[in-house]
Design a protein around this motif. Structure first.
Motif, mmCIF file in Angstrom:
data_model
loop_
_atom_site.group_PDB
_atom_site.id
_atom_site.type_symbol
_atom_site.label_atom_id
_atom_site.label_comp_id
_atom_site.label_asym_id
_atom_site.label_seq_id
_atom_site.Cartn_x
_atom_site.Cartn_y
_atom_site.Cartn_z
ATOM 1 N N ILE A 60 0.844 -1.205 0.000
ATOM 2 C CA ILE A 60 0.000 0.000 0.000
ATOM 3 C C ILE A 60 0.875 1.248 0.000
ATOM 4 C CG2 ILE A 60 -1.502 1.388 1.509
ATOM 5 C CD1 ILE A 60 -2.926 -1.226 2.274
ATOM 6 N N GLU A 61 1.931 1.224 0.790
ATOM 7 C CA GLU A 61 2.822 2.403 0.842
ATOM 8 C C GLU A 61 3.450 2.676 -0.525
ATOM 9 O OE1 GLU A 61 4.207 2.102 5.546
ATOM 10 O OE2 GLU A 61 5.531 1.333 3.985
ATOM 11 N N THR A 64 0.761 3.873 -2.963
ATOM 12 C CA THR A 64 0.354 5.239 -2.632
ATOM 13 C C THR A 64 1.383 6.237 -3.142
ATOM 14 O OG1 THR A 64 -0.873 4.485 -0.689
ATOM 15 C CG2 THR A 64 -0.214 6.809 -0.728
ATOM 16 N N PRO A 125 0.697 18.352 12.431
ATOM 17 C CA PRO A 125 0.408 18.599 11.020
ATOM 18 C C PRO A 125 -0.413 19.866 10.816
ATOM 19 C CG PRO A 125 -1.054 16.911 11.886
ATOM 20 C CD PRO A 125 -0.092 17.252 12.984
ATOM 21 N N ARG A 132 0.685 18.190 -0.142
ATOM 22 C CA ARG A 132 1.190 17.039 0.622
ATOM 23 C C ARG A 132 1.655 15.882 -0.250
ATOM 24 N NH1 ARG A 132 -2.779 18.697 4.061
ATOM 25 N NH2 ARG A 132 -2.105 19.012 6.219
ATOM 26 N N ARG A 135 5.305 14.833 -0.249
ATOM 27 C CA ARG A 135 5.711 14.488 1.122
ATOM 28 C C ARG A 135 5.205 13.091 1.480
ATOM 29 N NH1 ARG A 135 3.864 16.951 6.401
ATOM 30 N NH2 ARG A 135 2.448 18.173 5.126
ATOM 31 N N VAL A 136 3.984 12.805 1.060
ATOM 32 C CA VAL A 136 3.449 11.458 1.267
ATOM 33 C C VAL A 136 4.310 10.437 0.539
ATOM 34 C CG1 VAL A 136 1.519 9.926 0.681
ATOM 35 C CG2 VAL A 136 1.067 12.172 1.666
ATOM 36 N N ALA A 139 7.627 9.886 2.235
ATOM 37 C CA ALA A 139 7.525 9.147 3.493
ATOM 38 C C ALA A 139 7.235 7.665 3.264
ATOM 39 C CB ALA A 139 6.432 9.761 4.369
ATOM 40 N N VAL B 73 -2.944 4.278 6.330
ATOM 41 C CA VAL B 73 -1.543 4.517 5.967
ATOM 42 C C VAL B 73 -1.322 5.985 5.623
ATOM 43 C CG1 VAL B 73 0.173 4.097 4.148
ATOM 44 C CG2 VAL B 73 -0.984 2.171 5.231
ATOM 45 N N ILE B 74 -2.175 6.556 4.815
ATOM 46 C CA ILE B 74 -1.938 7.950 4.415
ATOM 47 C C ILE B 74 -2.183 8.897 5.599
ATOM 48 C CG2 ILE B 74 -4.238 8.553 3.482
ATOM 49 C CD1 ILE B 74 -2.644 9.942 1.170
ATOM 50 N N LEU B 77 1.131 8.618 7.398
ATOM 51 C CA LEU B 77 2.235 9.237 6.641
ATOM 52 C C LEU B 77 2.197 10.761 6.742
ATOM 53 C CD1 LEU B 77 2.245 7.060 3.373
ATOM 54 C CD2 LEU B 77 3.995 7.076 5.162
ATOM 55 N N THR B 78 0.996 11.306 6.823
ATOM 56 C CA THR B 78 0.851 12.763 6.889
ATOM 57 C C THR B 78 0.719 13.269 8.326
ATOM 58 O OG1 THR B 78 -1.530 12.466 6.614
ATOM 59 C CG2 THR B 78 -0.248 12.949 4.621
#
Lengths: 174, 97
Positions: A60-61, A64, A125, A132, A135-136, A139, B73-74, B77-78
Motif C-alpha cells: 500500500i505504501e 500510494t 500537522p 502534501r 511528502r506522502v 515518506a 496509511v496515508i 504518513l501525513t
C-alpha cells in the motif's frame, strides 16, 4: 488508453530486475484509474514471481507513493491535462527492492525539496488542503529522486527496499 | 456521509463541495463513513480537511469512520491521524454528540 508490456528476465550475470512492467498513459486525471489497475497487475505478477512478498501495508505504501507522483505529474507538469502528452511508468522488481520510474515531457518540476516538510514547528500537522503529495510519496518509500533530463523530459524514480528503513530525498534541476 | 470509490484528484473537488454544502445547510457535525473508499490520495485528504475546517468554523466537527488500510496509511504518513482520529465504526464516531 493504456498499453503495457512485461518482460521476464532470466539467466543474466548482471543484476537485472526479476521482472519489469511498463505502462504508458495519457497525462490526464483519468489516467489515475489506469495507474491503479497497472499497480494491481504488478502486485499479482510480483506474488507469482517473488517467493517472499512484502506485507499488504508495504505494498500500500509503495502504491500510494506511485499514485501521488502520478497525480503530481498530471496536475503540475501537465496542468491537469491541459498540456497534452503521455506519462510512462516503468515498474521493476529486484530481489531486494521495487523501483518505479516515471518519464514525461511536461513542464519541469521546480519545487525545492525543503518544501516537502510543512509541519508546524511543534511537529503537529498543518491543515493545508494541498501540497502534501510528494511528502506522502517521500515518506512511503526509501528514495525519491527527480531529474530534468537534457532532452526536456522529467524523470522520477522511487525505490522501496524490502527491509525498508530510513527516508531520503534527492532532487536536482538541469 | 458515505462516499464511494477512490477519493483522489478526480473526485476530491466534488467531495469537498458536498461536505461544505452540508455544513452550509446546517449539518455541522459530520461523520464520513469511509467503508466504501478503497483509496485516498493527498488531494482526497485535502478535501476531507476542507470539510473539517468548514465544520469547525461553524462550531461543529468532522470525524472519519471505518477507514480502509490504505486510508490509515496515508493518515499516518501525513500525521493527520492526530487531527482526524479514525473510528472503527460510525456509532463510535457519533459518540459524545
Amino acid at each position: 488508453m493504456m498499453m503495457w508490456k512485461m518482460r521476464l528476465v532470466v539467466g543474466s550475470r548482471r543484476p537485472r530486475p526479476i521482472t519489469e512492467l511498463t505502462a504508458q498513459v495519457r497525462a490526464t486525471a483519468g489516467a489515475l484509474f489506469a495507474i491503479h489497475s497497472f499497480l494491481d497487475d504488478f502486485w499479482k505478477t510480483f506474488q507469482a514471481l517473488h517467493s517472499q512478498a512484502p506485507d499488504t501495508i508495504w505494498q500500500i505504501e509503495f502504491s500510494t507513493a506511485v499514485a501521488e507522483v502520478a497525480a503530481n505529474i498530471i496536475r503540475h507538469a501537465h496542468k491537469d491535462g491541459t498540456i497534452a502528452g503521455t506519462v510512462s511508468l516503468h515498474l521493476c522488481l529486484y530481489p531486494d527492492r521495487v523501483e518505479a520510474r516515471f518519464v514525461d515531457r511536461g513542464l519541469p518540476f521546480t519545487e525545492p525539496p525543503e518544501s516537502l516538510s510543512r509541519d508546524k514547528d511543534d511537529g503537529s500537522p498543518g491543515l493545508e488542503e494541498g501540497g502534501r503529495g510528494l511528502r506522502v510519496a517521500s515518506a512511503a518509500v526509501d528514495l525519491i529522486r527527480y531529474r530534468r533530463a537534457p532532452g526536456g523530459t522529467n524523470q522520477w524514480e522511487l525505490i522501496k527496499q524490502f527491509d525498508s528503513s530510513g527516508l531520503k530525498f534527492s532532487g536536482h534541476s538541469p | 456521509m458515505r462516499p464511494r470509490g477512490r477519493l483522489d484528484l478526480l473526485s476530491a473537488s466534488e467531495v469537498k463541495q458536498r461536505l461544505t454544502d452540508a455544513v452550509a445547510e446546517g449539518h455541522t457535525r459530520i461523520v464520513l463513513d469511509l467503508e466504501g473508499v478503497p483509496f485516498i490520495d493527498s488531494s482526497g485528504m485535502g478535501a476531507i480537511l476542507g470539510g473539517l475546517k468548514a465544520a469547525r468554523l461553524a462550531g461543529g466537527d468532522l470525524r472519519i469512520a471505518r477507514p480502509a488500510d490504505q486510508a490509515k496509511v496515508i493518515l499516518e504518513l501525513t500525521s493527520l491521524d492526530r487531527v482526524l482520529r479514525p473510528y472503527d465504526d460510525v456509532e463510535d464516531a457519533l459518540g459524545g454528540w
